[in-house]
Design a protein around this motif. Structure first.
Motif, PDB file in Angstrom:
ATOM      1  N   TYR A 179      38.607  -0.144 -16.952  1.00 34.74           N
ATOM      2  CA  TYR A 179      37.679   0.867 -16.559  1.00 34.74           C
ATOM      3  C   TYR A 179      36.979   1.409 -17.908  1.00 34.74           C
ATOM      4  O   TYR A 179      37.570   1.591 -19.050  1.00 34.74           O
ATOM      5  CB  TYR A 179      38.427   2.198 -15.888  1.00 34.74           C
ATOM      6  N   ASN A 236      33.951  10.498 -15.884  1.00 35.17           N
ATOM      7  CA  ASN A 236      33.589   9.568 -14.818  1.00 35.17           C
ATOM      8  C   ASN A 236      34.202   8.219 -15.417  1.00 35.17           C
ATOM      9  O   ASN A 236      34.512   8.086 -16.735  1.00 35.17           O
ATOM     10  CB  ASN A 236      31.934   9.103 -14.951  1.00 35.17           C
ATOM     11  N   SER A 237      34.613   7.470 -14.117  1.00 34.30           N
ATOM     12  CA  SER A 237      35.234   6.139 -14.555  1.00 34.30           C
ATOM     13  C   SER A 237      34.584   5.112 -13.689  1.00 34.30           C
ATOM     14  O   SER A 237      34.111   5.191 -12.747  1.00 34.30           O
ATOM     15  CB  SER A 237      36.587   6.280 -14.135  1.00 34.30           C
ATOM     16  N   LEU A 238      34.186   3.962 -14.760  1.00 31.57           N
ATOM     17  CA  LEU A 238      33.433   2.740 -14.033  1.00 31.57           C
ATOM     18  C   LEU A 238      34.402   1.723 -14.123  1.00 31.57           C
ATOM     19  O   LEU A 238      34.899   1.209 -14.953  1.00 31.57           O
ATOM     20  CB  LEU A 238      32.249   2.603 -14.732  1.00 31.57           C
ATOM     21  N   ARG A 276      31.855  10.818 -20.465  1.00 31.65           N
ATOM     22  CA  ARG A 276      31.697  12.290 -19.852  1.00 31.65           C
ATOM     23  C   ARG A 276      30.683  12.206 -18.966  1.00 31.65           C
ATOM     24  O   ARG A 276      29.833  11.499 -19.080  1.00 31.65           O
ATOM     25  CB  ARG A 276      31.403  13.156 -21.081  1.00 31.65           C
ATOM     26  N   LYS A 277      30.898  13.213 -18.003  1.00 31.47           N
ATOM     27  CA  LYS A 277      29.654  13.267 -16.965  1.00 31.47           C
ATOM     28  C   LYS A 277      28.416  14.141 -17.508  1.00 31.47           C
ATOM     29  O   LYS A 277      28.720  14.801 -18.398  1.00 31.47           O
ATOM     30  CB  LYS A 277      30.429  14.255 -15.908  1.00 31.47           C
ATOM     31  N   ASN A 278      27.479  13.962 -16.865  1.00 28.15           N
ATOM     32  CA  ASN A 278      26.237  14.587 -17.503  1.00 28.15           C
ATOM     33  C   ASN A 278      25.862  14.260 -18.778  1.00 28.15           C
ATOM     34  O   ASN A 278      25.411  15.165 -19.470  1.00 28.15           O
ATOM     35  CB  ASN A 278      26.229  16.207 -17.212  1.00 28.15           C
TER      36      ASN A 278
END
Length: 303
Positions: A273, A158-160, A277-279
């Protein structure tokens, strides 16, 4: 060694009397006496001197008493520590960032706020190139990294988007443009020599700067590259060329260097950014992300 035996021995030493120690341990005196005898047999040493009205601890007994206190205190703390680690209140968080991101004031401000909520968590920081940092997330070496670009698609990351940092011009104080009191047009830098942060070390920022120049209509004349963003300032101050740098660098060094605002048809910015990791079921990262979603609060703490 049996914790129950150690507790019994500690009780006897502190009460100086087996009968009172038995009451404290909620047991009968004969079983407690046998426990002390078993300890003496196991250790091959006399731990207590029997007196008419109680007991007196020997030198060997004093040594066992001190060790027993340490062992029992540690054992008592284990469940709480395990619970704290399971809840994310203890342990370590691993954070990576590129060199240019590490110069931005949002990062120490973020870590300061995180520390207030997780005082017992050790913060491990790693500075590296963006590709290595992406690998470190995939390989679970780092928990979260801060880059100048989002993570590639298809890697389970994921990128925020956190913020957009303006790019500015850094030039020697004797440069022909140093006396200009208005923002510098990006295309107006075409005739001048450039010093840039080496692409191998700062790929994202390097590519971002070149893309801004290409969009403005020219290819910069790069006369020298520096291994780090901060080391490029030495070359600029020496008069070798000018550079385009993130605005945060302005607070890092202003000796013999002049900074100017940039203007272009397309805004000259260097985004930051957070990549993770996802989840990811990690309360520490979730708290960091919550702080990052309130970036205005972080900015306020900087000021």
């Amino acid at each position: 060694m049996d914790f129950h035996k150690l507790k019994a021995f500690v009780a006897v030493v502190e009460e100086c009397n087996i009968s009172r120690a038995a009451i404290r341990m909620n047991m009968q005196q004969p079983p407690l006496t046998r426990i002390i005898q078993q300890l003496e047999q196991e250790l091959g040493a006399t731990l207590l001197k029997r007196l008419p009205r109680g007991v007196e601890v020997t030198e060997a007994g004093k040594a066992l008493y001190q060790e027993a206190l340490t062992i029992l205190a540690h054992a008592q703390a284990i469940p709480k520590r395990v619970q704290n680690i399971a809840q994310g209140l203890e342990g370590q968080i691993n954070i990576g960032f590129t060199n240019s991101v590490g110069l931005h004031s949002f990062l120490p401000a973020l870590l300061r706020q995180f520390r207030e909520a997780f005082a017992a968590v050790s913060i491990h920081l790693e500075e590296d190139g963006s590709n290595s940092l992406i690998d470190s997330i995939i390989n679970e070496k780092n928990d979260i990294v801060f880059l100048r670009k989002p993570a590639p698609i298809g890697l389970g990351l994921n990128s925020l988007h956190i913020l957009d940092e303006p790019l500015i011009v850094a030039m020697p104080n004797n440069h022909p443009l140093a006396g200009v009191n208005t923002p510098i047009q990006l295309l107006g830098l075409e005739p001048y020599d450039f010093v840039l942060y080496r692409r191998l070390a700062g790929q994202d920022l390097f590519d971002n700067i070149l893309a801004s120049c290409y969009q403005a209509g020219f290819s910069p004349n790069i006369v020298q590259e520096a291994p780090r963003l901060t080391s490029s300032l030495n070359l600029i101050a020496a008069g070798i060329g000018l550079s385009i740098v993130p605005e945060a660098i302005r607070d890092f060094w202003n000796k013999q260097i002049v900074y100017k605002t940039l203007q272009a048809d397309t805004p000259c910015i260097a985004p930051i950014y957070a990549v993770y990791r996802k989840n990811l079921n990690n309360v520490r990262i979730q708290h960091l992300l919550k702080l990052l979603h309130n970036i205005e609060m972080i900015d306020a703490s900087i000021k």
